[in-house]
Scaffold this motif. Sequence first.
Motif, PDB file in Angstrom:
ATOM      1  N   VAL A 284       0.840  -1.209   0.000  1.00  0.00           N
ATOM      2  CA  VAL A 284       0.000   0.000   0.000  1.00  0.00           C
ATOM      3  C   VAL A 284       0.870   1.253   0.000  1.00  0.00           C
ATOM      4  N   ILE A 285       1.931   1.250   0.845  1.00  0.00           N
ATOM      5  CA  ILE A 285       2.801   2.424   0.922  1.00  0.00           C
ATOM      6  C   ILE A 285       3.496   2.670  -0.412  1.00  0.00           C
ATOM      7  N   ALA A 286       4.020   1.623  -1.022  1.00  0.00           N
ATOM      8  CA  ALA A 286       4.715   1.783  -2.304  1.00  0.00           C
ATOM      9  C   ALA A 286       3.772   2.341  -3.365  1.00  0.00           C
ATOM     10  N   TYR A 287       2.540   1.876  -3.363  1.00  0.00           N
ATOM     11  CA  TYR A 287       1.583   2.328  -4.367  1.00  0.00           C
ATOM     12  C   TYR A 287       1.164   3.774  -4.108  1.00  0.00           C
ATOM     13  N   ALA A 288       0.951   4.103  -2.844  1.00  0.00           N
ATOM     14  CA  ALA A 288       0.428   5.430  -2.514  1.00  0.00           C
ATOM     15  C   ALA A 288       1.510   6.503  -2.536  1.00  0.00           C
ATOM     16  N   GLU A 289       2.723   6.167  -2.118  1.00  0.00           N
ATOM     17  CA  GLU A 289       3.765   7.181  -1.986  1.00  0.00           C
ATOM     18  C   GLU A 289       4.310   7.637  -3.337  1.00  0.00           C
ATOM     19  N   GLY A 290       4.532   6.659  -4.234  1.00  0.00           N
ATOM     20  CA  GLY A 290       5.155   7.024  -5.502  1.00  0.00           C
ATOM     21  C   GLY A 290       6.528   7.624  -5.304  1.00  0.00           C
ATOM     22  N   GLN A 291       7.225   7.176  -4.251  1.00  0.00           N
ATOM     23  CA  GLN A 291       8.502   7.740  -3.854  1.00  0.00           C
ATOM     24  C   GLN A 291       9.621   6.726  -4.062  1.00  0.00           C
ATOM     25  N   PRO A 292      10.871   7.168  -3.914  1.00  0.00           N
ATOM     26  CA  PRO A 292      11.986   6.218  -4.021  1.00  0.00           C
ATOM     27  C   PRO A 292      11.861   5.095  -2.991  1.00  0.00           C
ATOM     28  N   PRO A 293      12.479   3.951  -3.252  1.00  0.00           N
ATOM     29  CA  PRO A 293      12.386   2.831  -2.319  1.00  0.00           C
ATOM     30  C   PRO A 293      12.795   3.175  -0.890  1.00  0.00           C
ATOM     31  N   SER A 294      13.784   4.052  -0.718  1.00  0.00           N
ATOM     32  CA  SER A 294      14.205   4.419   0.635  1.00  0.00           C
ATOM     33  C   SER A 294      13.050   5.077   1.391  1.00  0.00           C
ATOM     34  N   ARG A 295      12.249   5.884   0.711  1.00  0.00           N
ATOM     35  CA  ARG A 295      11.116   6.551   1.347  1.00  0.00           C
ATOM     36  C   ARG A 295      10.053   5.519   1.737  1.00  0.00           C
ATOM     37  N   VAL A 296       9.849   4.520   0.891  1.00  0.00           N
ATOM     38  CA  VAL A 296       8.866   3.472   1.187  1.00  0.00           C
ATOM     39  C   VAL A 296       9.266   2.722   2.461  1.00  0.00           C
ATOM     40  N   LEU A 297      10.539   2.341   2.566  1.00  0.00           N
ATOM     41  CA  LEU A 297      10.996   1.613   3.746  1.00  0.00           C
ATOM     42  C   LEU A 297      10.953   2.491   4.998  1.00  0.00           C
ATOM     43  N   HIS A 298      11.251   3.783   4.852  1.00  0.00           N
ATOM     44  CA  HIS A 298      11.193   4.689   6.001  1.00  0.00           C
ATOM     45  C   HIS A 298       9.761   4.808   6.517  1.00  0.00           C
ATOM     46  N   ARG A 299       8.815   4.962   5.625  1.00  0.00           N
ATOM     47  CA  ARG A 299       7.407   5.080   6.032  1.00  0.00           C
ATOM     48  C   ARG A 299       6.931   3.784   6.686  1.00  0.00           C
ATOM     49  N   LEU A 300       7.321   2.651   6.125  1.00  0.00           N
ATOM     50  CA  LEU A 300       6.942   1.363   6.708  1.00  0.00           C
ATOM     51  C   LEU A 300       7.507   1.230   8.115  1.00  0.00           C
ATOM     52  N   ASP A 301       8.784   1.567   8.293  1.00  0.00           N
ATOM     53  CA  ASP A 301       9.417   1.436   9.605  1.00  0.00           C
ATOM     54  C   ASP A 301       8.732   2.326  10.631  1.00  0.00           C
ATOM     55  N   ALA A 302       8.423   3.554  10.226  1.00  0.00           N
ATOM     56  CA  ALA A 302       7.777   4.481  11.150  1.00  0.00           C
ATOM     57  C   ALA A 302       6.393   3.971  11.566  1.00  0.00           C
ATOM     58  N   LEU A 303       5.622   3.478  10.609  1.00  0.00           N
ATOM     59  CA  LEU A 303       4.290   2.956  10.930  1.00  0.00           C
ATOM     60  C   LEU A 303       4.375   1.716  11.812  1.00  0.00           C
ATOM     61  N   GLN A 304       5.345   0.862  11.548  1.00  0.00           N
ATOM     62  CA  GLN A 304       5.509  -0.333  12.368  1.00  0.00           C
ATOM     63  C   GLN A 304       5.828   0.038  13.817  1.00  0.00           C
ATOM     64  N   HIS A 305       6.694   1.018  14.010  1.00  0.00           N
ATOM     65  CA  HIS A 305       7.020   1.448  15.357  1.00  0.00           C
ATOM     66  C   HIS A 305       5.795   2.054  16.055  1.00  0.00           C
TER      67      HIS A 305
END
Length: 444
Positions: A284-305
């Motif tokens: 979902v994050i990758a589809y919605a963000e449309g950002q570089p992979p580093s941004r996708v992983l950063h958003r995922l990590d933040a949400l997980q925390h």
Amino acid sequence: MVQGQLRGTPDDPSRRSPLIPPLGERDLDQIQAGLRQLAHAHSRMRQLLDAVVSISSALDVDVVLHTIVDTARQLGRARYAALGVLDETGAFVQLIASGFGDGDVRDKGKLPHGAGLLGELIRHPEPLRVDNLAAHPRASGFPEGHPRMSTLLGVPIRVRDTVYGNLYLADKEGDEAFTDEDQEYLVALASAAGVAIENARLVQRLRQATEDFQRRLLPDLASLPGLAFQARYQPFTEAPEVGGDWYDVICLPDKVPCVMVGDVMGHGIEAATVMSRISNMIRVIAYAEGQPPSRVLHRLDALQHHLHDAPMATALVARIEPADSGEGRFLHWCSAGHLPPLLITPDNRARYLTAEAGPPLGVSPELTRPDHRHPLPCGATVLLHTDGLIEERGHSYDDGMRQVADTAARCATAPLEGLCDALLAQRQGTFHDDVALLAVRVPH
């Protein structure tokens, strides 16, 4: 008093022990023969115990069956041995031979029909011993190319009321007849074999159910124009347990394919649950963000925390971007503690794109992870995989990565199905961790 004390002393002839006659040569031979027999019995019992341990330690059904038949031949000192596996109706469905035509026969046309002497043991599952096969009324001869046999010892393999098959020995070494002792040892081995087969089949059913459940958690690969995809999932073979490895492919709103692979720490339902949650969130994050992979992983990590106490996991996210020249593609990726991508080129070369990897997911949402880009020429394949593909006891990760790269190089131009199968085959059916792998090829 002195005379009374002396009376009955050892020098008194009335108290002397009778003389022990000396041992003759015949007596010594009997003692030596008895000692040899005792040593032989001890050695054979030890061999039986070792065989039981060996059979019981295997969990793969085919390994168990081959171990049983080879061990039976050695234990019975027979030239030939065979194990006939029966189905619920008592018909042969598999025959494993040792000593002649060694191998595994499953072809219905080559299996015994059970009408002759072998069928006697099926109809009456009790030990069968024949000292002269040619003279037995139920003997029906031998197929063409089959070695001639003179003696037979057969016992059923059973647990309670279930008969799994029959174990046969033929032609004892030295042209001796099989004895009561041979039969007792073979019956004992068959008893242990029945339990081992039952356990192995139970593990096989459990492993199949586990694999089916795990595969249902993984997505079907998307069909995207201009690229070819293949994926594999292989559970670790030590115990049938679900795990936390996954792969995914989606097409982003800008029409760029996005590929992902990851591995949650641990095994079991908890790891599988976390894997399912992370893989859905990152999609979902990758589809919605449309950002570089580093941004996708950063958003995922933040949400997980923020939402789920940040479980530990590794992941790699990559975009397969078009090249400015219109020829080939670019791999744009970011790694959260995951193994690097493996680039396989059509000139039969393969190398890992080693670059700085950021920390795994779950460490800290404040830490950054770098993006990387590398060209993918026409005909190239990029492979993403989890560490189960390179894990082997007694070998380092570097050794495993070299072996994977060598295999991939040899299969660089093979169809993707063949490449993936060859990578799994190099482990020879033994996996110390789950494996998820995803191969993407850029057509010519």
